[in-house]
Design a protein around this motif. Structure first.
Motif, PDB file in Angstrom:
ATOM      1  N   VAL A 163       0.840  -1.193   0.000  1.00  0.00           N
ATOM      2  CA  VAL A 163       0.000   0.000   0.000  1.00  0.00           C
ATOM      3  C   VAL A 163       0.878   1.247   0.000  1.00  0.00           C
ATOM      4  O   VAL A 163       1.771   1.387   0.837  1.00  0.00           O
ATOM      5  CB  VAL A 163      -0.940   0.007   1.233  1.00  0.00           C
ATOM      6  CG1 VAL A 163      -1.757   1.277   1.296  1.00  0.00           C
ATOM      7  CG2 VAL A 163      -1.850  -1.212   1.211  1.00  0.00           C
ATOM      8  N   THR A 164       0.595   2.150  -0.942  1.00  0.00           N
ATOM      9  CA  THR A 164       1.315   3.424  -0.980  1.00  0.00           C
ATOM     10  C   THR A 164       0.642   4.418  -0.034  1.00  0.00           C
ATOM     11  O   THR A 164      -0.501   4.222   0.396  1.00  0.00           O
ATOM     12  CB  THR A 164       1.333   4.023  -2.394  1.00  0.00           C
ATOM     13  OG1 THR A 164      -0.017   4.326  -2.781  1.00  0.00           O
ATOM     14  CG2 THR A 164       1.973   3.075  -3.397  1.00  0.00           C
ATOM     15  N   ARG A 165       1.320   5.493   0.230  1.00  0.00           N
ATOM     16  CA  ARG A 165       0.759   6.518   1.108  1.00  0.00           C
ATOM     17  C   ARG A 165      -0.496   7.146   0.508  1.00  0.00           C
ATOM     18  O   ARG A 165      -1.424   7.478   1.233  1.00  0.00           O
ATOM     19  CB  ARG A 165       1.820   7.588   1.404  1.00  0.00           C
ATOM     20  CG  ARG A 165       2.948   7.070   2.290  1.00  0.00           C
ATOM     21  CD  ARG A 165       4.050   8.098   2.457  1.00  0.00           C
ATOM     22  NE  ARG A 165       3.588   9.341   3.019  1.00  0.00           N
ATOM     23  CZ  ARG A 165       3.519   9.626   4.316  1.00  0.00           C
ATOM     24  NH1 ARG A 165       3.890   8.736   5.205  1.00  0.00           N
ATOM     25  NH2 ARG A 165       3.096  10.809   4.724  1.00  0.00           N
ATOM     26  N   GLU A 166      -0.554   7.310  -0.822  1.00  0.00           N
ATOM     27  CA  GLU A 166      -1.766   7.883  -1.417  1.00  0.00           C
ATOM     28  C   GLU A 166      -2.918   6.885  -1.344  1.00  0.00           C
ATOM     29  O   GLU A 166      -4.057   7.274  -1.089  1.00  0.00           O
ATOM     30  CB  GLU A 166      -1.533   8.398  -2.836  1.00  0.00           C
ATOM     31  CG  GLU A 166      -1.232   7.385  -3.878  1.00  0.00           C
ATOM     32  CD  GLU A 166      -0.897   8.014  -5.223  1.00  0.00           C
ATOM     33  OE1 GLU A 166      -1.238   9.185  -5.478  1.00  0.00           O
ATOM     34  OE2 GLU A 166      -0.280   7.313  -6.035  1.00  0.00           O
ATOM     35  N   GLN A 167      -2.663   5.597  -1.520  1.00  0.00           N
ATOM     36  CA  GLN A 167      -3.713   4.597  -1.370  1.00  0.00           C
ATOM     37  C   GLN A 167      -4.202   4.543   0.072  1.00  0.00           C
ATOM     38  O   GLN A 167      -5.407   4.419   0.328  1.00  0.00           O
ATOM     39  CB  GLN A 167      -3.197   3.222  -1.807  1.00  0.00           C
ATOM     40  CG  GLN A 167      -2.926   3.113  -3.282  1.00  0.00           C
ATOM     41  CD  GLN A 167      -2.153   1.855  -3.637  1.00  0.00           C
ATOM     42  OE1 GLN A 167      -1.371   1.332  -2.833  1.00  0.00           O
ATOM     43  NE2 GLN A 167      -2.365   1.368  -4.849  1.00  0.00           N
ATOM     44  N   MET A 168      -3.282   4.636   1.016  1.00  0.00           N
ATOM     45  CA  MET A 168      -3.641   4.636   2.429  1.00  0.00           C
ATOM     46  C   MET A 168      -4.557   5.813   2.745  1.00  0.00           C
ATOM     47  O   MET A 168      -5.530   5.683   3.486  1.00  0.00           O
ATOM     48  CB  MET A 168      -2.359   4.694   3.270  1.00  0.00           C
ATOM     49  CG  MET A 168      -2.565   4.764   4.766  1.00  0.00           C
ATOM     50  SD  MET A 168      -2.697   6.430   5.456  1.00  0.00           S
ATOM     51  CE  MET A 168      -1.251   7.246   4.846  1.00  0.00           C
ATOM     52  N   ALA A 169      -4.273   6.966   2.156  1.00  0.00           N
ATOM     53  CA  ALA A 169      -5.125   8.139   2.369  1.00  0.00           C
ATOM     54  C   ALA A 169      -6.548   7.862   1.903  1.00  0.00           C
ATOM     55  O   ALA A 169      -7.514   8.214   2.581  1.00  0.00           O
ATOM     56  CB  ALA A 169      -4.551   9.355   1.644  1.00  0.00           C
TER      57      ALA A 169
END
Length: 117
Positions: free
Chosen positions: A36-42
């Motif tokens: 999971v990338t930080r943008e997906q996590m957001a």
């Protein structure tokens, strides 16, 4: 398509899909072993906490130096910052393509759902 009904995570993934927290990774798949990338996590956290941000939520103004106001994830990242779940990765950046460590995820979840700072 890529989540076995017998997988330990199947019920969780199915419920997140039903709640529209995730639509998977495309073509009817979830990519359960993907990172999971930080943008997906957001996206996950904002949708789980309050649903979709309004269309064009960034209004042409980037919330961080490295997040384009036209990026697909801009509204989610902006909202996550407003909710005080994240202040970025340093130097005015968010690092949207960066991966989320387990310790970071613990902090993000605690801030988003437990009122911790």
């Amino acid at each position: 398509n890529d989540v076995s009904p017998n997988a330990w995570s199947c019920g969780y993934i199915k419920r997140l899909n039903e709640l529209k927290i995730t639509g998977g990774c495309g073509n009817g798949n979830y990519c359960p072993s993907g990172l999971v990338t930080r943008e997906q996590m957001a996206v996950f956290l904002v949708r789980a906490k309050e649903g979709e941000p309004p269309v064009n939520y960034c209004g042409g103004i980037p919330p961080f130096n490295d997040v384009s106001p036209n990026a697909w994830s801009c509204g989610y990242i902006k909202r996550l910052n407003e909710l005080k779940v994240t202040s970025g990765c340093g130097n005015g950046n968010y690092c949207p393509a960066g991966l989320v460590s387990r310790e970071e995820m613990a902090a993000f979840l605690a801030r988003a759902f437990l009122g911790m700072e």
